[in-house]
Design a protein around this motif. Structure first.
Motif, PDB file in Angstrom:
ATOM      1  N   GLU A 203       0.863  -1.175   0.000  1.00  0.00           N
ATOM      2  CA  GLU A 203       0.000   0.000   0.000  1.00  0.00           C
ATOM      3  C   GLU A 203       0.895   1.218   0.000  1.00  0.00           C
ATOM      4  O   GLU A 203       1.974   1.203   0.601  1.00  0.00           O
ATOM      5  N   ASP A 204       0.479   2.271  -0.708  1.00  0.00           N
ATOM      6  CA  ASP A 204       1.296   3.476  -0.701  1.00  0.00           C
ATOM      7  C   ASP A 204       0.943   4.348   0.506  1.00  0.00           C
ATOM      8  O   ASP A 204       0.052   4.022   1.294  1.00  0.00           O
ATOM      9  N   CYS A 205       1.653   5.450   0.659  1.00  0.00           N
ATOM     10  CA  CYS A 205       1.513   6.291   1.847  1.00  0.00           C
ATOM     11  C   CYS A 205       0.640   7.512   1.605  1.00  0.00           C
ATOM     12  O   CYS A 205       0.598   8.417   2.447  1.00  0.00           O
ATOM     13  N   ASN A 206      -0.049   7.562   0.483  1.00  0.00           N
ATOM     14  CA  ASN A 206      -0.958   8.674   0.245  1.00  0.00           C
ATOM     15  C   ASN A 206      -2.150   8.608   1.192  1.00  0.00           C
ATOM     16  O   ASN A 206      -2.527   7.530   1.666  1.00  0.00           O
ATOM     17  N   TYR A 207      -2.761   9.750   1.425  1.00  0.00           N
ATOM     18  CA  TYR A 207      -3.965   9.772   2.248  1.00  0.00           C
ATOM     19  C   TYR A 207      -5.062   8.957   1.575  1.00  0.00           C
ATOM     20  O   TYR A 207      -5.740   8.158   2.215  1.00  0.00           O
ATOM     21  N   LEU A 208      -5.252   9.158   0.271  1.00  0.00           N
ATOM     22  CA  LEU A 208      -6.174   8.342  -0.519  1.00  0.00           C
ATOM     23  C   LEU A 208      -5.328   7.320  -1.260  1.00  0.00           C
ATOM     24  O   LEU A 208      -4.902   7.518  -2.400  1.00  0.00           O
ATOM     25  N   LEU A 209      -5.082   6.221  -0.594  1.00  0.00           N
ATOM     26  CA  LEU A 209      -4.011   5.314  -1.014  1.00  0.00           C
ATOM     27  C   LEU A 209      -4.454   4.295  -2.056  1.00  0.00           C
ATOM     28  O   LEU A 209      -5.632   3.985  -2.208  1.00  0.00           O
ATOM     29  N   ASP A 210      -3.443   3.773  -2.778  1.00  0.00           N
ATOM     30  CA  ASP A 210      -3.588   2.598  -3.621  1.00  0.00           C
ATOM     31  C   ASP A 210      -3.028   1.401  -2.872  1.00  0.00           C
ATOM     32  O   ASP A 210      -2.098   1.532  -2.049  1.00  0.00           O
ATOM     33  N   TYR A 211      -3.569   0.213  -3.146  1.00  0.00           N
ATOM     34  CA  TYR A 211      -3.096  -1.010  -2.505  1.00  0.00           C
ATOM     35  C   TYR A 211      -3.210  -2.149  -3.509  1.00  0.00           C
ATOM     36  O   TYR A 211      -4.117  -2.177  -4.346  1.00  0.00           O
ATOM     37  N   TYR A 212      -2.280  -3.085  -3.445  1.00  0.00           N
ATOM     38  CA  TYR A 212      -2.281  -4.166  -4.428  1.00  0.00           C
ATOM     39  C   TYR A 212      -1.453  -5.348  -3.938  1.00  0.00           C
ATOM     40  O   TYR A 212      -0.631  -5.230  -3.017  1.00  0.00           O
ATOM     41  N   ARG A 213      -1.683  -6.474  -4.597  1.00  0.00           N
ATOM     42  CA  ARG A 213      -0.986  -7.714  -4.283  1.00  0.00           C
ATOM     43  C   ARG A 213      -1.302  -8.723  -5.374  1.00  0.00           C
ATOM     44  O   ARG A 213      -2.152  -8.474  -6.245  1.00  0.00           O
ATOM     45  N   LEU A 214      -0.625  -9.861  -5.334  1.00  0.00           N
ATOM     46  CA  LEU A 214      -0.921 -10.961  -6.242  1.00  0.00           C
ATOM     47  C   LEU A 214      -1.847 -11.968  -5.560  1.00  0.00           C
ATOM     48  O   LEU A 214      -1.709 -12.242  -4.368  1.00  0.00           O
TER      49      LEU A 214
END
Length: 429
Positions: A282-293
């Motif tokens: 997950e990134d550190c933005n307030y409105l974050l993106d998150y991902y995985r396999l």
């Protein structure tokens, strides 16, 4: 046949779920020690803990087990809370921060204990990363590492500069923090596995059984369309999907929607290129993106928030630009699944635990950080029902203010706040 509104959404998780029975609805009056309303992570976690202690527990679910956020989320096992211990310490004092800090990594351990004890097949993988999009966020990760180490997490690794690229095949970031104690899994299979474990101990789950009324007293009577439950104790665990049942709780929370897509299966080379060690990010933005396999090498990518729980007209159009900005090498990749789900926000972004009339308990409002905290909530609810109230009461003692203007005005006001933070993210502020 269940109506579309009470069946699992058309997600990758639903399509790849382990076999699970369709449980009948309640059609009579029954009695039990504890009635749990909601068969997501909070409800099933509490029910399983209580069943292990010998309590007679019934779970009522308006749709299917894992229908809400528990069966739709990003599947990331991330420690702590949506507000971390430094914020808690500043606002509520050292003692409260110490008490909550002592529990901040417990939900993670509960998940792993459940998976091991009940042999739950849910594609458990190790490690999650927090990725910094700018120098300010990287400085925050250095501070974050020191903070979590102060509260006992000694499994953190700082990846400064380009070192993060051993974990993430993207040029988007300036560094990352790897939590080796975190991880990721198939969330719907996790909750289905725990539901099966609960039933193996004598617990009973009724699906397609919404609660239409709660008559408080000793005992409590819960009314459903075709039956009723008389219970000594009640646990309200509907979270963002409990509209109208307990209005006194609704003013202090607001549903928000997040969107997720899943690609077609990637080749081994593609998967190794983007996430070489199969971590969650997950990134550190307030409105974050998150991902995985996923377990079958699909990229599960989520992001975006719609306040008030409203869906965008095209989920793929919202998420694809984010995905392709992070991984340009996947430009044009086929999207097989796209869905959304509601989670529940609180004004201070900390979960709301509490009691109503001493025999009705609730836990809600994890503010996008619920996978681990729901499992902790289940244990603490079981503890207080068994007479151990100290840890539950730490959460219950947190002050929670209503959203200004109630939900009618909170949606546009919070959306305006979302625009502000989206602008800050874009500017790296």
């Amino acid at each position: 046949m269940p109506s579309p509104s009470t069946s699992h959404v058309g997600s990758y998780y639903a399509a790849s779920a382990n076999p699970s029975p369709e449980r009948p609805g309640l059609q009579k009056e029954i009695r039990c020690d504890v009635c749990v309303v909601g068969a997501g992570f909070t409800g099933i976690s509490a029910a399983l803990h209580l069943a292990e202690k010998g309590q007679q527990v019934v779970v009522l679910e308006s749709a299917r087990v894992g229908f809400g956020a528990s069966g739709r989320n990003g599947g990331q096992i991330v420690n702590s809370y949506s507000r971390d211990m430094d914020v808690i310490e500043d606002k509520y004092g050292t003692d409260t921060a110490k008490a909550l800090g002592d529990m901040a990594f417990e939900g993670n351990r509960i998940i792993r204990e459940r998976i091991k004890r009940y042999d739950i097949q849910c594609d458990l993988k190790e490690g999650n990363l927090f990725a910094a999009c700018n120098a300010k966020q990287m400085k925050g990760l250095v501070e974050h590492k020191a903070l979590w180490e102060r509260f006992g997490n000694d499994q953190l690794e700082l990846l400064e500069g380009q070192a993060y690229q051993r974990e993430i095949g993207s040029k988007r970031y300036t560094g990352a923090l790897l939590d080796h104690s975190g991880g990721h899994m198939h969330p719907l299979n996790l909750v289905l596995g725990q539901a099966a474990a609960f039933e193996s101990l004598g617990g009973v789950i009724y699906e397609q059984t919404p609660v239409t009324d709660i008559a408080q007293g000793e005992p409590v009577r819960l009314t459903t369309p075709q039956g009723s439950v008389i219970a000594e104790r009640v646990v309200l665990a509907g979270n963002a999907y409990m509209k109208g049942l307990m209005p006194s709780l609704e003013g202090k929370s607001m549903p928000a929607s997040t969107q997720v897509v899943t690609t077609a299966p990637l080749s081994e080379e593609q998967a190794r290129d983007i996430l070489p060690n199969d971590r969650a990010v997950e990134d550190c933005n307030y409105l974050l993106d998150y991902y995985r396999l996923s377990g079958d090498r699909r990229l599960i990518y989520g992001g975006g928030v719609s306040y008030g729980g409203q869906d965008p007209s095209s989920i793929e159009n919202v998420i694809r630009p984010k995905l392709e900005m992070t991984f340009p090498q996947l430009k044009g990749v086929k999207i097989d699944y796209a869905w959304s789900g509601n989670f529940l926000l609180t004004l201070n972004r900390l979960p709301q635990f509490g009691r109503i009339n001493d025999n009705v308990y609730y836990a809600q409002g994890y503010s996008g950080h619920g996978v681990t905290c729901t499992h902790l909530a289940g244990r603490l609810i079981a503890e207080i029902i068994q007479g151990q109230r100290e840890r539950f009461d730490v959460f219950a003692g947190l002050p929670h203010l209503p959203f200004p203007g109630g939900r009618l005005l909170s949606v546009p006001l919070t959306a305006l706040g979302g625009w502000y933070y989206r602008t800050r993210d874009a500017l790296g502020a």
